[in-house]
Design an enzyme around this catalytic site. Sequence first.
Site, short mmCIF file in Angstrom:
data_model
loop_
_atom_site.label_atom_id
_atom_site.label_comp_id
_atom_site.label_asym_id
_atom_site.label_seq_id
_atom_site.Cartn_x
_atom_site.Cartn_y
_atom_site.Cartn_z
N THR A 1 0.83 -1.20 0.00
CA THR A 1 0.00 0.00 0.00
C THR A 1 0.86 1.25 0.00
O THR A 1 2.08 1.19 0.22
CB THR A 1 -0.90 0.06 1.25
OG1 THR A 1 -0.06 0.20 2.41
CG2 THR A 1 -1.79 -1.16 1.38
N HIS A 2 0.22 2.37 -0.20
CA HIS A 2 0.87 3.66 0.00
C HIS A 2 1.06 3.86 1.51
O HIS A 2 0.18 3.48 2.30
CB HIS A 2 0.00 4.79 -0.55
CG HIS A 2 -0.09 4.79 -2.05
ND1 HIS A 2 -0.99 4.00 -2.74
CD2 HIS A 2 0.64 5.46 -2.98
CE1 HIS A 2 -0.83 4.20 -4.03
NE2 HIS A 2 0.14 5.09 -4.21
N GLY A 3 2.19 4.44 1.89
CA GLY A 3 2.44 4.75 3.29
C GLY A 3 2.48 3.50 4.16
O GLY A 3 2.94 2.45 3.75
#
Length: 133
Positions: A8-10
């Site tokens: 995922t992002h982050g």
Amino acid sequence: MTGIVVVTHGKLAQALVATAEMIMGKQEGIKTIGFEAGQDVMNLHEKINQAVQLFAPEEEILILVDLLGGSPYNASAMLALKQSKIKVVTGVNLPMLLEVLPARSMDVATLKQMAVHAGQSGVSEFVFTKSEE
């Protein structure tokens, strides 16, 4: 057992897995990867590839990503195009994880369909109907 990689992002991947483990207990055979600001897609692709290599060569792998068309999706799809044992599902959420984690003895194609169904059915709205008195 089907291996699972959450990308995922982050820090969303780590938070989702930590929350799933809070509910279900410690899980084996699951890796998390976060795509951080300033990182390029090829670097992310290499991190995902390294995570995939940690599983046994014959093991099937389900990669759960957050956003269709995002960098985690694009990097994962590049791997899935080269390796038929890898399947990718977008829209990862907690209901999806809670459904697939205990079912990893199933083949990856079945697990992929379970992930899609659980992710979709895990989204609903609260509706309050005021009763007439």
